[in-house]
Each structure stands twice: as structure tokens, then as C-alpha cells.
Design a protein around this motif. Structure first.
Motif, PDB file in Angstrom:
ATOM      1  N   CYS A  45       0.761  -1.114  -0.178  1.00  0.00           N
ATOM      2  CA  CYS A  45       0.058  -0.305   0.231  1.00  0.00           C
ATOM      3  C   CYS A  45       0.970   1.029  -0.268  1.00  0.00           C
ATOM      4  CB  CYS A  45      -0.993  -0.283   1.204  1.00  0.00           C
ATOM      5  SG  CYS A  45      -1.522  -1.669   1.653  1.00  0.00           S
ATOM      6  N   GLN A  46       0.055   1.725  -0.262  1.00  0.00           N
ATOM      7  CA  GLN A  46       0.899   3.418  -0.411  1.00  0.00           C
ATOM      8  C   GLN A  46      -0.398   5.044  -0.660  1.00  0.00           C
ATOM      9  OE1 GLN A  46       2.782   5.150  -3.751  1.00  0.00           O
ATOM     10  NE2 GLN A  46       5.273   5.327  -2.281  1.00  0.00           N
ATOM     11  N   GLY A  47       0.035   5.850   0.584  1.00  0.00           N
ATOM     12  CA  GLY A  47      -1.108   6.996   1.017  1.00  0.00           C
ATOM     13  C   GLY A  47      -2.622   6.359   0.674  1.00  0.00           C
ATOM     14  N   ASP A  48      -2.779   5.250   1.172  1.00  0.00           N
ATOM     15  CA  ASP A  48      -4.450   4.747   2.015  1.00  0.00           C
ATOM     16  C   ASP A  48      -4.281   4.690   3.050  1.00  0.00           C
ATOM     17  OD1 ASP A  48      -3.083   2.303   1.975  1.00  0.00           O
ATOM     18  OD2 ASP A  48      -4.502   1.296   0.692  1.00  0.00           O
ATOM     19  N   VAL A  49      -5.676   4.215   3.293  1.00  0.00           N
ATOM     20  CA  VAL A  49      -6.012   4.817   4.760  1.00  0.00           C
ATOM     21  C   VAL A  49      -4.804   3.075   5.695  1.00  0.00           C
ATOM     22  CG1 VAL A  49      -7.773   3.172   6.480  1.00  0.00           C
ATOM     23  CG2 VAL A  49      -8.572   4.988   4.322  1.00  0.00           C
ATOM     24  N   ILE A  50      -4.754   1.989   4.626  1.00  0.00           N
ATOM     25  CA  ILE A  50      -4.007   0.618   5.412  1.00  0.00           C
ATOM     26  C   ILE A  50      -2.885   1.485   5.664  1.00  0.00           C
ATOM     27  CG2 ILE A  50      -3.251  -1.486   4.780  1.00  0.00           C
ATOM     28  CD1 ILE A  50      -5.766  -1.513   4.983  1.00  0.00           C
ATOM     29  N   GLU A  51      -1.870   1.952   4.944  1.00  0.00           N
ATOM     30  CA  GLU A  51      -0.867   2.869   5.030  1.00  0.00           C
ATOM     31  C   GLU A  51      -0.551   3.925   6.402  1.00  0.00           C
ATOM     32  OE1 GLU A  51       2.939   5.649   3.378  1.00  0.00           O
ATOM     33  OE2 GLU A  51       0.932   5.524   2.372  1.00  0.00           O
ATOM     34  N   GLN A  52      -1.728   4.211   6.789  1.00  0.00           N
ATOM     35  CA  GLN A  52      -1.826   4.937   7.599  1.00  0.00           C
ATOM     36  C   GLN A  52      -1.566   4.431   8.899  1.00  0.00           C
ATOM     37  OE1 GLN A  52      -0.576   8.069   7.326  1.00  0.00           O
ATOM     38  NE2 GLN A  52      -0.976   7.682   4.874  1.00  0.00           N
ATOM     39  N   ARG A  53      -3.035   3.274   8.948  1.00  0.00           N
ATOM     40  CA  ARG A  53      -3.212   2.625   9.774  1.00  0.00           C
ATOM     41  C   ARG A  53      -1.728   1.598  10.402  1.00  0.00           C
ATOM     42  NH1 ARG A  53      -7.128   1.839  13.683  1.00  0.00           N
ATOM     43  NH2 ARG A  53      -7.011  -0.478  13.215  1.00  0.00           N
ATOM     44  N   VAL A  54      -0.867   0.741   9.200  1.00  0.00           N
ATOM     45  CA  VAL A  54       0.233   0.034   9.250  1.00  0.00           C
ATOM     46  C   VAL A  54       1.360   0.668  10.680  1.00  0.00           C
ATOM     47  CG1 VAL A  54       1.998  -1.449   8.223  1.00  0.00           C
ATOM     48  CG2 VAL A  54      -0.558  -1.822   7.515  1.00  0.00           C
ATOM     49  N   THR A  57      -0.368   6.553  12.024  1.00  0.00           N
ATOM     50  CA  THR A  57       0.090   7.916  11.583  1.00  0.00           C
ATOM     51  C   THR A  57      -0.679   8.819  12.208  1.00  0.00           C
ATOM     52  OG1 THR A  57      -0.776   8.130   9.594  1.00  0.00           O
ATOM     53  CG2 THR A  57       1.556   7.263   9.563  1.00  0.00           C
ATOM     54  N   ARG A  58      -2.372   8.317  12.054  1.00  0.00           N
ATOM     55  CA  ARG A  58      -3.028   8.966  12.990  1.00  0.00           C
ATOM     56  C   ARG A  58      -3.940  10.699  12.320  1.00  0.00           C
ATOM     57  NH1 ARG A  58      -5.827   6.385  15.338  1.00  0.00           N
ATOM     58  NH2 ARG A  58      -6.870   8.275  16.626  1.00  0.00           N
ATOM     59  N   ARG A  59      -2.837   9.818  10.763  1.00  0.00           N
ATOM     60  CA  ARG A  59      -3.273  11.449   9.849  1.00  0.00           C
ATOM     61  C   ARG A  59      -4.194  10.804   9.162  1.00  0.00           C
ATOM     62  NH1 ARG A  59       2.334  12.297   7.391  1.00  0.00           N
ATOM     63  NH2 ARG A  59       1.859  10.241   6.942  1.00  0.00           N
ATOM     64  N   PRO A  60      -5.098  11.786   8.707  1.00  0.00           N
ATOM     65  CA  PRO A  60      -5.974  11.046   7.098  1.00  0.00           C
ATOM     66  C   PRO A  60      -5.164  10.546   5.826  1.00  0.00           C
ATOM     67  CG  PRO A  60      -6.304  13.072   7.979  1.00  0.00           C
ATOM     68  CD  PRO A  60      -4.630  13.237   8.408  1.00  0.00           C
ATOM     69  N   ALA A  61      -6.285   9.552   5.161  1.00  0.00           N
ATOM     70  CA  ALA A  61      -4.822   9.305   4.107  1.00  0.00           C
ATOM     71  C   ALA A  61      -5.020  10.292   2.267  1.00  0.00           C
ATOM     72  CB  ALA A  61      -4.968   7.674   3.526  1.00  0.00           C
ATOM     73  N   ARG A  62      -4.411   9.833   1.986  1.00  0.00           N
ATOM     74  CA  ARG A  62      -5.072  10.582   0.905  1.00  0.00           C
ATOM     75  C   ARG A  62      -6.097  10.513  -0.341  1.00  0.00           C
ATOM     76  NH1 ARG A  62       0.760  10.545  -2.020  1.00  0.00           N
ATOM     77  NH2 ARG A  62       0.746   8.264  -1.943  1.00  0.00           N
ATOM     78  N   TYR A  63      -5.773   8.849  -0.159  1.00  0.00           N
ATOM     79  CA  TYR A  63      -7.684   8.335  -0.781  1.00  0.00           C
ATOM     80  C   TYR A  63      -7.994   6.854   0.360  1.00  0.00           C
ATOM     81  CZ  TYR A  63      -4.137   5.242  -2.698  1.00  0.00           C
ATOM     82  OH  TYR A  63      -3.020   3.806  -3.005  1.00  0.00           O
ATOM     83  N   GLY A  64      -8.971   6.871   0.056  1.00  0.00           N
ATOM     84  CA  GLY A  64      -9.575   5.710   1.170  1.00  0.00           C
ATOM     85  C   GLY A  64     -11.289   5.413   0.789  1.00  0.00           C
ATOM     86  N   PRO A  65     -11.502   4.578   1.381  1.00  0.00           N
ATOM     87  CA  PRO A  65     -13.084   4.918   1.334  1.00  0.00           C
ATOM     88  C   PRO A  65     -13.747   5.661   1.845  1.00  0.00           C
ATOM     89  CG  PRO A  65     -12.587   2.822   3.351  1.00  0.00           C
ATOM     90  CD  PRO A  65     -10.905   3.594   2.804  1.00  0.00           C
ATOM     91  N   VAL A  66     -15.007   6.286   1.467  1.00  0.00           N
ATOM     92  CA  VAL A  66     -15.438   7.716   1.567  1.00  0.00           C
ATOM     93  C   VAL A  66     -17.313   7.296   1.590  1.00  0.00           C
ATOM     94  CG1 VAL A  66     -14.314   8.916   0.884  1.00  0.00           C
ATOM     95  CG2 VAL A  66     -15.369   8.140  -0.555  1.00  0.00           C
ATOM     96  N   THR A  67     -17.992   8.048   2.033  1.00  0.00           N
ATOM     97  CA  THR A  67     -19.557   7.509   2.061  1.00  0.00           C
ATOM     98  C   THR A  67     -20.174   8.764   1.469  1.00  0.00           C
ATOM     99  OG1 THR A  67     -20.120   8.257   4.611  1.00  0.00           O
ATOM    100  CG2 THR A  67     -19.822   5.499   3.539  1.00  0.00           C
ATOM    101  N   ARG A  68     -21.148   9.164   0.765  1.00  0.00           N
ATOM    102  CA  ARG A  68     -21.517  10.548   0.455  1.00  0.00           C
ATOM    103  C   ARG A  68     -23.472  10.810   1.140  1.00  0.00           C
ATOM    104  NH1 ARG A  68     -21.465  13.595  -3.794  1.00  0.00           N
ATOM    105  NH2 ARG A  68     -20.095  12.825  -5.401  1.00  0.00           N
TER     106      ARG A  68
END
Length: 103
Positions: A45-54, A57-68
Motif C-alpha cells: 500500500c501507499q497513500g491509502d488508509v491501510i498505509e496510515q493504519r500500518v 500515523t493517525r493522519r488522514p490518508a490521501r485516498y480511501g473509502p468514503v460515504t456520500r
């Protein structure tokens, strides 16, 4: 791909050569900013929610799942939130077990 005891990245059930291959491939991916997804040896992974979790970082990911929302706004999915409440999962498991043993 099968999901078995050899699927996790650091599985102790793979051959020494497979383990070495995983480590070397991971080193190369790390050089380019990717992180190994711990639960699948083929997933980086790179830049997604999984990378932030692994990386915790506790930071938002550049991209990942969203709801509308019904109003049209986009809301990031909280990676720490339960997708399906544990109480619902346990209830469904108990119902299946009860159904299985009642027949």
C-alpha cells in the motif's frame, strides 16, 4: 490465491526461501514508499488508509473509502470505526449455530 495459514506476510508456515523472497520484495517496495499489508503477502500500500493504519500515523490518508451523504457531501470513512458492529456479527453467528444444531 488461497487465504490460508501461509497468507500473512510473516507467516511461520512458509519455506525459508519464500520467507527470504518476501523480505527482499518488501525491502524494494519500502524503498519506494510502500508498506506491506500484514495480512496478505502479495499486497502493498501507499497513500491509502491501510498505509496510515500500518504506520500508525493517525493522519488522514490521501485516498480511501468514503460515504456520500444524502445532501451530496463526501465523508471519509473512519478506519478505526467498526464496519459491522461486533454485536451484530456475534448475533448472526449464534443464529447460524442454533439453526445448524436445530436441524
Amino acid at each position: 490465491m488461497a487465504l490460508t495459514e501461509i497468507t500473512p506476510m510473516d507467516s511461520p508456515f512458509v519455506s525459508p526461501q519464500a520467507r527470504e523472497n518476501r523480505l527482499r520484495i518488501t525491502e524494494v517496495f519500502n524503498e519506494f514508499g510502500f508498506v506491506a499489508y500484514p495480512f496478505e503477502f502479495w499486497h502493498y500500500c501507499q497513500g491509502d488508509v491501510i498505509e496510515q493504519r500500518v504506520n500508525r500515523t493517525r493522519r488522514p490518508a490521501r485516498y480511501g473509502p468514503v460515504t456520500r451523504s444524502p445532501g451530496g457531501s463526501v465523508i471519509p470513512v473512519d478506519p478505526d470505526a467498526e464496519i459491522v458492529p461486533m454485536s451484530l456479527i456475534l448475533s448472526r453467528i449464534e443464529n447460524r449455530i442454533a439453526t445448524y444444531f436445530d436441524t
